[in-house]
Design an enzyme around this catalytic site. Structure first.
Site, short mmCIF file in Angstrom:
data_model
loop_
_atom_site.label_atom_id
_atom_site.label_comp_id
_atom_site.label_asym_id
_atom_site.label_seq_id
_atom_site.Cartn_x
_atom_site.Cartn_y
_atom_site.Cartn_z
N HIS A 19 0.80 -1.26 0.34
CA HIS A 19 -0.04 0.55 0.26
C HIS A 19 0.75 1.13 -0.04
CE1 HIS A 19 1.08 0.46 4.28
NE2 HIS A 19 0.64 -0.47 4.44
N HIS A 22 4.14 1.40 2.57
CA HIS A 22 5.15 0.59 2.11
C HIS A 22 6.09 1.34 0.60
CE1 HIS A 22 2.47 -3.12 2.99
NE2 HIS A 22 3.24 -3.18 3.55
N CYS A 127 -5.96 -16.68 22.31
CA CYS A 127 -7.29 -16.47 22.05
C CYS A 127 -7.51 -18.02 21.09
CB CYS A 127 -7.62 -15.49 20.53
SG CYS A 127 -8.95 -15.75 19.45
N CYS A 130 -7.56 -17.75 17.17
CA CYS A 130 -6.21 -17.67 16.47
C CYS A 130 -4.81 -17.91 16.80
CB CYS A 130 -5.87 -15.55 16.40
SG CYS A 130 -7.30 -14.96 16.10
N CYS A 144 -11.02 -10.36 21.17
CA CYS A 144 -10.27 -10.80 20.25
C CYS A 144 -11.05 -9.95 19.13
CB CYS A 144 -9.99 -12.40 19.99
SG CYS A 144 -9.81 -12.42 17.93
N HIS A 147 -11.96 -12.78 16.03
CA HIS A 147 -13.25 -13.31 16.75
C HIS A 147 -14.54 -13.35 17.75
CE1 HIS A 147 -10.17 -16.72 15.39
NE2 HIS A 147 -11.31 -17.22 15.39
N LYS A 296 -11.27 12.82 -0.88
CA LYS A 296 -10.89 13.83 -3.05
C LYS A 296 -9.71 12.64 -3.64
CE LYS A 296 -10.22 17.87 0.20
NZ LYS A 296 -9.00 18.42 0.70
N LYS A 299 -13.27 7.84 -8.81
CA LYS A 299 -13.84 6.38 -8.09
C LYS A 299 -13.70 5.62 -9.32
CE LYS A 299 -16.94 7.40 -4.09
NZ LYS A 299 -15.97 8.52 -3.48
ZN LIG Z 1 -8.99 -14.65 17.85
#
Ligand SMILES: [Zn+2]
Length: 479
Positions: A19, A22, A127, A130, A144, A147, A296, A299
């Site tokens: 993006h 980067h 979690c 995860c 989390c 989740h 701005k 689209k």
């Molecule tokens: Zn999770």
């Protein structure tokens, strides 16, 4: 200034596509590399991808892919992007490269034997969905973020890096070297992190729950925590420990990062280096965020255009120019298509484009396309000559300390002056009067000289436009 320049971007985490953030860091690294090249320095530029850890494994699962297959794909999307943005890294490193893996294991072994890695208990919020621990900060409303469940308290046995042992050393190093972390606001932030006692860093993950990582050389039941693995790329990319390139360039290392990863780079990394018996890097350069103003942006098909899509529309060099001109290093900046178009029209088409075109036209029309001789000048010529010298001095000073936007402001002041100089000296009138031939030649000489300087100082930021400018001026392009 020292004659060597080793610049790095963070190696980008492959759980998402590239993006704007980067792109900015990598373009800036490339701009600085080209600047140091112009200065006659030896340069080396490294970027790459960070490919281990639970988030990558999760992203691979989400895409129904095997982790290696997944990281190959995303890593390629980064690697292929850089040439399209006119960035030319000397090395693209991946943390799955066997040489990198070997260096990580060698450093772990060394620090372990020194007694700076120990086995202990880790307690945190876990979690099960995860299969990972979360810090309080990462949770959203105590849940989390993936989740939406309350994580459980869990204990786990792991290896720890004795970071606390190097806290006082690091504080002293930052205090003695004011430019070690810059700009100053981030140096202060790092110092304030060091005001509290540093906790030791958990550097392992049990393979029972995470198998996608570099195995600890002294205990195969564990893999290495991603940060401990990733940061080491900065030395493994130079061929640490044996290669000559490492000993030659490491003392000149400059890291470029965004502010969200100050702690790993400003705290973990120098203490890791110290523990491994490696000198600290020379500078950590920290930049702010880009805020993208979606209202701005144009689209397409109902989706807001992503900043990188604008490269196709407006060209790489204008895009690079915008990013480098718009952001004050260290502060946040705003990105919008409107602002990009304004800069493109005002700075590039009107000011720069106009100066080059009128100068070339006059040189062709009045001097057969040749550089005329210079003659004793008048006040206006002298002003251009002095200001051009000042621009170059300012540019060198600012580029060397990351004041890229100030360097470019100085360049555009000279462009403005040169355009006014042509307006005021009225070469088209001089050309009508043969007795004023020397005056005409002198004006053209000065206008051409300004353009020549511009084709050099703009090359780091807009390499292909500046090379084209050199070609039109009959000069050899840098590089
Ligand atoms: Zn999770």
């Amino acid at each position: 200034m020292d004659g060597k320049f080793y610049v790095t971007t963070p190696i980008y985490y492959v759980n998402a596509e590239p993006h704007l953030g980067h792109a900015y860091t990598t373009i800036l690294a490339d701009v600085l590399r080209r600047f140091h090249h112009l200065m006659g320095h030896e340069t080396f530029f490294v970027t790459g991808t960070d490919e281990h850890g639970d988030k990558v494994l999760q992203a691979a699962r989400d895409h129904d892919m095997d982790p290696k297959q997944y990281v190959d794909k995303v890593s390629r999307s980064f690697k292929e992007l850089w040439p399209r943005l006119h960035c030319e890294p000397d090395r693209f490193i991946r943390t799955t490269d066997p040489e990198h893996v070997a260096v990580v294991q060698a450093i772990l072994q060394r620090v372990y034997e020194k007694g700076d890695i120990y086995f202990g208990r880790y307690e945190g919020l876990y979690c099960t969905g995860c299969e990972r621990f979360y810090t309080e900060k990462e949770l959203e409303g105590g849940l989390c973020p993936q989740h939406r469940v309350v994580p459980e308290r869990r204990e786990e046995e792991n290896y720890f890096f004795r970071m606390s042992r190097y806290q006082e050393w690091l504080r002293g190093h930052i205090l003695e070297n004011p430019e070690f972390i810059r700009p100053e606001r981030y140096r202060n932030e790092a110092l304030s992190m060091l005001r509290e006692p540093l906790e030791d860093l958990c550097i392992s993950r049990p393979r029972a729950r995470l198998d996608w990582g570099i195995p600890l050389p002294f205990d195969q039941r564990f893999v290495t925590y991603v940060w401990f693995d990733a940061l080491i790329n900065y030395v493994s990319a130079l061929g640490y420990p044996d290669q000559e390139r490492f000993s030659r360039l490491w003392p000149h290392a400059q890291h470029l990062i965004a502010k969200d990863i100050l702690k790993p780079h400003g705290i973990y990394w120098p203490t890791m280096l110290k523990a491994a018996g490696i000198e600290p890097y020379s500078h950590l350069n920290v930049h702010g965020y880009w805020n993208v103003d979606a209202s701005k942006m144009s689209k397409s098909l109902g989706n807001v255009v992503r900043p990188l899509d604008l490269v196709e529309k407006y060209g790489v060099d204008p895009f690079r120019y915008f990013l480098i001109r718009e952001m004050t290093f260290g502060l946040d900046a705003n990105f919008s298509e409107t602002a990009l178009v304004q800069r493109l029209n005002a700075d590039l088409a009107n000011d720069l484009g106009n100066l080059l075109q009128r100068t070339l036209t006059m040189a062709r029309r009045y001097c057969e396309g040749k550089v005329p001789p210079a003659h004793p000048g008048e006040g206006l010529d002298e002003e251009v000559r002095v200001k051009a010298g000042e621009m170059v001095d300012n540019y060198k000073r600012e580029m060397a300390r990351l004041g890229t936007h100030r360097a470019l402001m100085g360049v555009w002041e000279l462009i403005g002056l040169a355009n006014r100089y042509i307006d005021r000296t009225e070469p088209f009138r001089l050309a009508k009067d043969p007795s004023r031939r020397q005056r005409l030649e002198n004006v053209l000489y000065h206008a051409l000289e300004v353009n020549r300087l511009l084709s050099l100082v703009l090359w780091p930021v807009m390499p292909s436009s500046a090379s084209e400018m050199s070609r039109q001026l009959g000069l050899r392009a840098p590089g």
